[in-house]
Motif scaffolding. Structure first.
Motif, PDB file in Angstrom:
ATOM      1  N   ALA A  59       0.874  -1.175   0.000  1.00 43.32           N
ATOM      2  CA  ALA A  59       0.000   0.000   0.000  1.00 43.32           C
ATOM      3  C   ALA A  59       0.907   1.219   0.000  1.00 43.32           C
ATOM      4  CB  ALA A  59      -0.909  -0.001   1.219  1.00 43.32           C
ATOM      5  N   HIS A  60       0.384   2.360  -0.415  1.00 45.13           N
ATOM      6  CA  HIS A  60       1.239   3.539  -0.430  1.00 45.13           C
ATOM      7  C   HIS A  60       0.764   4.574   0.574  1.00 45.13           C
ATOM      8  CE1 HIS A  60      -1.273   6.395  -2.893  1.00 45.13           C
ATOM      9  NE2 HIS A  60      -1.847   5.255  -3.243  1.00 45.13           N
ATOM     10  N   TYR A  61       1.729   5.308   1.103  1.00 43.54           N
ATOM     11  CA  TYR A  61       1.422   6.265   2.167  1.00 43.54           C
ATOM     12  C   TYR A  61       1.538   7.722   1.743  1.00 43.54           C
ATOM     13  CZ  TYR A  61       6.540   6.339   3.083  1.00 43.54           C
ATOM     14  OH  TYR A  61       7.895   6.438   2.991  1.00 43.54           O
TER      15      TYR A  61
ATOM     16  N   ASP B   6      -7.544   6.013  -0.272  1.00 45.43           N
ATOM     17  CA  ASP B   6      -6.801   4.812  -0.655  1.00 45.43           C
ATOM     18  C   ASP B   6      -5.408   4.787  -0.043  1.00 45.43           C
ATOM     19  OD1 ASP B   6      -5.523   6.717  -2.239  1.00 45.43           O
ATOM     20  OD2 ASP B   6      -5.381   5.433  -3.966  1.00 45.43           O
ATOM     21  N   ASN B   7      -4.953   5.900   0.423  1.00 44.29           N
ATOM     22  CA  ASN B   7      -3.587   5.995   0.921  1.00 44.29           C
ATOM     23  C   ASN B   7      -3.527   5.520   2.376  1.00 44.29           C
ATOM     24  OD1 ASN B   7      -4.653   8.169  -0.790  1.00 44.29           O
ATOM     25  ND2 ASN B   7      -2.517   8.504  -1.258  1.00 44.29           N
TER      26      ASN B   7
ATOM     27  N   GLY C 229      -5.410   2.216   2.914  1.00 42.16           N
ATOM     28  CA  GLY C 229      -4.635   1.091   2.386  1.00 42.16           C
ATOM     29  C   GLY C 229      -3.519   0.693   3.329  1.00 42.16           C
ATOM     30  N   VAL C 230      -2.811   1.676   3.864  1.00 39.08           N
ATOM     31  CA  VAL C 230      -1.738   1.392   4.822  1.00 39.08           C
ATOM     32  C   VAL C 230      -2.321   0.791   6.094  1.00 39.08           C
ATOM     33  CG1 VAL C 230       0.067   2.422   6.259  1.00 39.08           C
ATOM     34  CG2 VAL C 230      -0.146   3.086   3.865  1.00 39.08           C
TER      35      VAL C 230
ATOM     36  N   LEU D 156      -2.930  -2.738   5.382  1.00 36.51           N
ATOM     37  CA  LEU D 156      -1.643  -3.438   5.330  1.00 36.51           C
ATOM     38  C   LEU D 156      -1.131  -3.746   6.734  1.00 36.51           C
ATOM     39  CD1 LEU D 156       0.915  -4.144   3.424  1.00 36.51           C
ATOM     40  CD2 LEU D 156       1.749  -1.913   4.165  1.00 36.51           C
TER      41      LEU D 156
ATOM     42  N   ALA E 160       5.125  -0.725   2.575  1.00 37.39           N
ATOM     43  CA  ALA E 160       4.487   0.591   2.503  1.00 37.39           C
ATOM     44  C   ALA E 160       5.316   1.415   1.528  1.00 37.39           C
ATOM     45  CB  ALA E 160       4.436   1.244   3.875  1.00 37.39           C
TER      46      ALA E 160
ATOM     47  N   SER F 103       7.076   1.547  -5.656  1.00 37.07           N
ATOM     48  CA  SER F 103       6.802   0.161  -6.049  1.00 37.07           C
ATOM     49  C   SER F 103       7.724  -0.281  -7.181  1.00 37.07           C
ATOM     50  CB  SER F 103       5.338  -0.008  -6.447  1.00 37.07           C
ATOM     51  OG  SER F 103       4.995   0.876  -7.495  1.00 37.07           O
TER      52      SER F 103
END
Length: 186
Positions: A115-117, A128-129, A132-133, A136, A158, A174
């Motif tokens: 996931a991205h932060y 989503d940020n 998502g984290v 995760l 992350a 990523s």
């Protein structure tokens, strides 16, 4: 012919009844002895609130906010019992990092969960940020708590710099991570 048609009709009725039973009872026939995963909503909420309330926002123009986010994520992995490490990389003269936690044998096939932060522009980035984290981190916590027997190694990552202007470029966290995985396998 009438017996044959009646047989087909009965068969179709049984198929429809079976499909209804499966749809209405999706867990029917599953092993009930398996432990249920206890996702903890307060932990998810705390993670989302922590990340989305950062000021300034977690975008590439505010590396100090990204650093605080990375430290928070690494700390959450540590509190869950994971060892993590930072995968540092430089883009446009600034340092950024992915946070990685691994389990399993290093040479075993690996499943990467990421996931991205970072966020895009001046916004909290809860959709989503941060969410998502949070997912995760919760999954990493649950894996640590449940200790399942896995045939794969797991890697929780992350990512940083997944938003514009780096989206779909070689500067995405990523992309950097995948390149490092390719280097490991050489």
């Amino acid at each position: 012919k009438l017996k044959w048609a009646a047989g087909i009709f009965l068969f179709l009725v049984l198929v429809v009844v079976a499909l209804i039973v499966i749809v209405v009872n999706p867990g029917w026939g599953m092993d009930r002895k398996r432990p249920r995963l206890a996702v903890r909503i307060p932990r998810l909420r705390a993670d989302v609130e922590m990340l989305s309330s950062m000021n300034p926002q977690r975008d590439y123009l505010h590396p100090e906010a990204l650093e605080r986010s990375a430290l928070y994520i690494a700390d959450q992995f540590r509190q869950a019992g994971w060892e993590s490490f930072s995968q540092h990389f430089t883009v446009q003269g600034r340092s950024y990092q992915n946070i990685v936690a691994r389990t399993g044998e290093p040479n075993r096939e690996r499943i990467v969960i990421g996931a991205h932060y970072d966020v895009c522009g001046p916004q909290p980035g809860a959709d989503d940020n941060a969410s998502g984290v949070a997912g995760l981190l919760e999954l990493a916590r649950l894996v640590k708590e449940q200790k399942p027997q896995l045939k794969y190694s797991l890697e929780f990552v992350a990512y940083c710099l997944e938003e514009p202007p780096f989206f779909k470029t070689e500067n995405m966290g990523s992309f950097i991570h995948v390149q490092s995985l390719r280097q490991e396998s050489i």
